[in-house]
Enzyme design. Structure first.
Site: not given
Ligand SMILES: Nc1ncnc2c1ncn2[C@@H]1O[C@H](COP(=O)(O)OP(=O)(O)O)[C@@H](O)[C@H]1O
Ligand SMILES: [Mg+2]
Lengths: 229, 80, 728, 80
Positions: C47, C93
């Site tokens: 990430h 998300h």
């Protein structure tokens, strides 16, 4: 006309409302919720938004902020107070207006145009409209279901304190999307100097908005003050 | 000292949330549910040390902020 | 330091492999303690480090004369004239939204808003791109309901209009939905705020929500070892607080109007760690953090937890020391917690103390620069199966009705009516058009915004799919008369350790890059979301593209609604009739087959420029690009929006009516303009032809067969509300 | 038979509403309030006649609908 727009933490239509007022010719001051004094103004507007996040109950925490004492005094002195959407919720929580706002019947946020029937054209807020006129104004709320107990409701109806009602018109879904009792979209106090409404007139106040039916509310107020002065 | 406040809608006040829950329970196949009302539960951690003054303080909080006494009732429990 | 011994198990639990651990030892020059291990693990996570994607992302064009800041900062920045800049980015998300749809989606919106206002912009528009599983999958309805409510719940409360987006359903997302959120903001072009720290000794200020034990993922186990009150398995779901976010926006913008801020960074993934390290690294400095000063929401939080927490609604900034008091007064006015948590140093190291003891001491440069980079193996996917030539017995109007009432093409009103799409009173159009149009406050100019991706195409042929995603975004902007400026992306893929998935990724990037270059439509920000798969079942490759364009004069723009005074329908771009990978094939004939329509970028440019020219000169005010569903669906959408029927002049040929050929638009023009437009186009080598005439209240084919707008509308508007109410 | 369900956020889960209420109480001058958590109170009227089966039924309702068990805990009280 001199107007004050109160800014609560979480207000988000404060700027939009100030713009609409200024376009109508008003002299607008923004007032912070923590202030204990109001400037000398003709009109106080409690704008839309999510004061205090709408946490606990919409309008509840805003209704007990410091600025509300002078706002109540301003109202009690017979001067003008207008609450739009969240501002309407604040006015009911502050007991300046009767009734209360419950979650929409669908329990969903609703943003769409509604048609309103103007029930009073003799108020400072509605003198730009004609009684019985139908106007198209956007609604945007989660807790917009107006509710009052029968006794209160009868009194409001009897005294002509219902100012706007959701009405039939070309639209998707029910004409009264939040389930408000008696189709009530806006009410005033007995004296007619305090009014609250759920739909947003400031969002149909210039031609780019795709409608201008809200404009007369603001210009009506400004004209009234100009003629009084 | 802990206080718990139960806030519930007065009789006769419409309860859209309760109604939605009742419908949802029904469509999930839960039978025999006659009525559902949704209220709030507010839990407070207080400095107060005696329960009487705690109760008085919380009652005032309810009147001034926590409950809208036009449409809501409240009940206070003090722990310990 | 009472930290547990770092064991090989702990290292593995932190997702650090043997090779990476060697690099860690080399970077640190010794064994790490637990806090340091945690810091490395989040900095070197996929990430934060983009370790699988970085080498490929470099291929994307990032420059154009109007780009002020490309990828690498919190968001991309482009010049929009009049001394203003647009700042925007998209972010995923996905996983949190699958676990807890409302909060997952809500915090997604919160995160992307922070990326934008961190740079000094007032957010003016939100978008969202959603992918759900099969409507018949038992989880889908619940996920749609929660995600949409969450996006609305957050965006409505902060008062930023949600003006556009897209949503689609496919069984490939059953186990991994996509929630991609985008924010666009506007700032003075000479007052953009960057992350880089400067000025040794300058204070580091923490502002916003208190830090809790939110989102401390795989690390929960490790930290539990020295926490004696782990009574319940700690939730890693984060709850959004849009009210605090609204206060943060206002407070930061108020502070940004002064010259107090030296550098600023939101705390997103990897929270305090990532924000402090990035600020120090970009400024070539060291940073000293005193965790005792960090506002904590819970008792007994460890250094590890404080450094790794992903609590929402927090910002980190470096201030000029003289301005500290002024800044804190602004935060106090807005009711926000603020604390001085450290200062900049010239050591080049991140040092962390807690309870007066050292907990971490790491050289910043190696922590950032030695992050792993992988050249993962990749294989190109096999060529798609040929488009089956099954003659259909479904008539064109029945097929149209089916398509218009299908999950992928039905009206999204049920979604966007839950979003306040009008707050700020600058939304010029309502959702439902090709792009959202948001007036630049106080002017007669506007930004056009859109987000798009056709995963069907990417699945069949990643390169073409990547190209098409960019081209469609460009077309959507063109269709409202905007000059396309730049894009952001959100690259959603499966497990990159599988060469097939990496092949999809590489192909999509290649295609996107080609389109960006050809259309001068650079990528200025973006986000990569990998490992979107469950039990080896990866999502369809979904390189979502978000884009913005500029409308210079709101008097000359277009909407999709047919208009009485512009009744002649013109088709720009010919009709080759490519049915492969079309919705018609999938929805009506039940085949997921065929190659996607080829994307000729020179043609896109030429046709688009022609259309935009017509709109900008005020000759055309009705325009819709042709995408999913093809020409007939586009016309039906225009008819419904304008409440005006159409007598069509098109052959009864499914390929012509439903083929999804690219670089095409339908225009509505006045009789007096029509011939001249056709001639001008012909002179420029652009195929333009009359295909029908507006009027009446039905869509009518040349033979006289027709379908009423009411019937079409009932199906089109009815599907989603019907599905969500459980009736379908 | 009446059932009352208390739904509260799990420990450690942020409670934005509780936080805002705590601040509001503070600015109204109520001192000594250390923490506020807001939860839900759901009251049900059931046909069920024995409290054991009522409890079981309500627990299932909580798991399937009333509580969001990812972030919330619930407690059931059966009256009578
Ligand atoms: N999730 C969403 N949020 C807001 N608007 C949406 C969403 N999904 C679709 N829309 C709106 O519905 C319309 C149709 O979407 P789409 O078919 O994807 O458009 P296009 O084919 O032009 O890209 C657009 O105006 C889009 O902005
Ligand atoms: Mg389009």
């Amino acid at each position: 006309m001199k107007a004050a727009v109160v800014v609560f933490p979480g207000s988000n239509c404060d700027r939009d409302t100030a713009v609409a007022l200024r376009q109508a010719g008003a002299d607008v001051t923004m007032v912070w919720h923590a202030d204990s004094d109001l400037p000398q103004v003709d009109l106080v507007v409690l704008p839309g938004g999510f004061a205090y996040g709408d946490y606990l109950r919409s309008g509840a925490m805003a209704a007990v902020t410091r600025i509300m004492r002078p706002v109540v005094e301003h109202a009690e002195a017979g001067r003008l107070v207008l609450g739009i959407c969240n501002g309407f919720q604040v006015l009911t929580e502050a007991r300046l207006l009767d009734g209360t706002m419950l979650p929409n019947a669908s329990l969903k946020f609703i943003c769409r145009d509604v048609h309103l029937k103007v029930e009073r054209d003799d108020l400072p807020f509605t003198r730009g409209y004609a009684k019985g006129q139908s106007i198209r104004v956007p609604l945007a709320n989660h807790d917009g279901q107006y509710f009052a107990e029968t006794e209160t409701l009868n009194r409001l109806e009897g005294e002509g304190q219902v100012v706007f009602r959701y009405a039939e018109g070309e639209s998707f879904g029910p004409h009264n999307p939040n389930g408000s009792v008696n189709d009530i979209a806006g009410v005033c106090n007995a004296a007619g100097n305090v009014m609250g409404m759920m739909p947003h007139p400031e969002r149909v106040a210039d031609a780019r908005h795709g409608g201008t039916d809200g404009k007369a509310l603001f210009t009506g107020l400004v004209d009234l003050m100009a003629s009084a002065a | 000292m802990k206080a718990r406040v139960h806030i519930s809608l007065k009789n006769g006040v419409l309860d859209p949330q309760g109604k939605a829950i009742a419908n949802a329970l029904d469509s999930l196949g839960f039978g025999g549910v006659n009525d559902v009302r949704q209220g709030k539960l507010i839990e407070l951690e207080l400095d107060a040390t005696d329960s009487e003054s705690a109760r008085k303080q919380v009652a005032e909080m309810c009147e001034r902020l926590l409950a809208n006494t036009v449409i809501e009732n409240y009940a206070i429990e003090i722990d310990g | 330091m009472s930290q547990p011994q770092v064991t090989p198990e702990l290292v593995a639990e932190h997702g650090i492999n043997a090779q990476e651990y060697d690099k860690l030892l080399e970077s640190l020059g010794r064994e790490p303690n637990l806090t340091e291990l945690g810091i490395f693990s989040v900095m070197w996570s996929e990430h934060c480090s983009y370790k699988s994607s970085r080498v490929w992302l470099k291929q994307l064009p990032t420059e154009a004369p109007w780009v002020i800041c490309g990828p690498g900062e919190n968001a991309g920045v482009v010049d929009i004239g009049d001394g203003l800049a647009a700042i925007f980015k998209m972010e995923s998300h996905n996983h949190p939204s699958f676990i807890e749809p409302y909060q997952g989606a809500a915090t997604g919106v919160g995160g992307i808003l922070r990326d934008v206002f961190t740079m000094g912009a007032r957010p003016v528009a939100n978008l969202n791109a959603l992918r759900f599983g099969d409507p018949n999958h038992p989880k889908t309805r619940h996920l749609v309901s929660g995600v949409v409510a969450g996006i609305g719940g957050y965006g409505n409360c902060v008062g930023v209009p949600t003006v556009a987006g897209n949503a689609a359903f496919d069984a490939g997302y059953n186990g991994n939905i996509l929630v991609n959120a985008m924010t666009v903001g506007i700032a003075p072009a000479d007052r953009i705020f960057y992350a880089a720290a400067a000025g040794v000794g300058n204070p580091v200020i923490y502002v916003g929500a208190k830090t809790g034990r939110d989102g401390i993922h795989g690390a929960t186990m490790a930290s539990a070892e020295f926490d004696d009150q782990t009574d319940e398995k700690r939730p890693t779901v984060q709850v959004g607080d849009p009210f605090t976010e609204k206060l943060l926006i206002e407070a930061c913008l108020e502070l940004m109007a002064t010259d107090a801020i030296v550098g600023i960074q939101d705390m997103g993934a990897a929270g305090l760690t990532c924000s402090s390290v990035e600020m120090a690294d970009k400024g070539g400095l060291g940073i000293e953090l005193d965790l005792d000063a960090v506002p904590a929401r819970e008792d007994g939080m460890t250094a590890y937890e404080l450094m790794l927490s992903e609590s929402q609604e927090r910002m980190l900034m470096v201030l000029r020391p003289e301005a500290e008091a002024e800044a804190k007064a602004i935060f106090a006015k807005w009711g926000l917690d603020a604390a001085t948590v450290g200062k900049l140093t010239d050591t080049g190291r991140l040092t962390v103390t807690h309870h007066g003891e050292p907990y971490a001491d790491i050289p910043v440069r190696p922590l950032v620069e030695n992050a792993p980079i992988y050249h993962r193996p990749h294989v190109a996917p096999p060529a798609p199966a040929a488009t089956p030539v099954t003659p259909s017995n479904v008539g064109p109007l029945d097929a149209l009705q089916q398509l218009m009432a299908s999950p992928d093409l039905c009206s999204r009103r049920w979604i966007w009516e839950q979003y306040d799409h009008m707050v700020m009173a600058d939304s010029v159009s309502r959702p439902g058009g090709d792009a959202g149009v948001v007036r630049i406050h106080g002017s007669n100019r506007a930004l056009a915004v859109t987000a798009d991706c056709t995963a069907r195409y990417c699945q069949a042929e990643p390169v073409t799919g990547g190209r098409q995603a960019v081209a469609e975004a460009w077309r959507n902007l063109t269709a409202v008369g905007a000059k396309p400026l730049a894009i952001t992306d959100c690259l959603n893929f499966g497990n990159p350790e599988r060469p097939e998935i990496m092949g999809q990724f590489v192909g999509a990037i290649q295609g996107m890059g080609e389109a960006c270059a050809a259309l001068t439509f650079p990528v200025v920000s973006g986000n990569v979301s990998l490992y979107n798969e469950t039990n080896g079942q990866a999502i369809p490759p979904t390189p979502m593209v978000g884009a913005i364009g500029l409308i210079d004069d709101l008097d000359n723009t277009a909407t999709i609604a047919l208009k009485q005074d512009a009744p002649v329908l013109l088709l720009v771009g010919g009709r080759p009739g490519h049915l492969g990978a079309s919705l018609y094939l999938r929805q009506v004939l039940g085949h997921d087959a065929g190659a996607p329509p080829p994307v000729d970028l020179a043609e896109e440019q030429k046709h688009g420029d022609f259309v935009r020219g017509l709109i900008c000169t005020g000759r055309v005010a009705t325009c819709h690009d042709i995408s999913d569903g093809g020409c007939l669906v586009a016309i039906a959408e225009m008819a419904l929006a304008g409440k005006l029927g159409v007598a069509l002049d098109l052959p009864d040929d499914a390929a012509v009516l439903f083929g999804e050929d690219q670089a095409r638009y339908v225009l509505g023009v006045s009789e007096s303009e029509a011939d001249e437009i056709v001639e001008t186009a012909a002179a420029g080598g652009i195929p333009v032809q009359r295909i029908g005439r507006a009027g009446g209240d039905a869509l009518t084919l040349p033979g006289g067969a027709h379908i009423s707008l009411d019937t079409l509308r009932a199906g089109h508007e009815g599907w989603l509300p019907g599905y969500m109410s459980g009736a379908r």
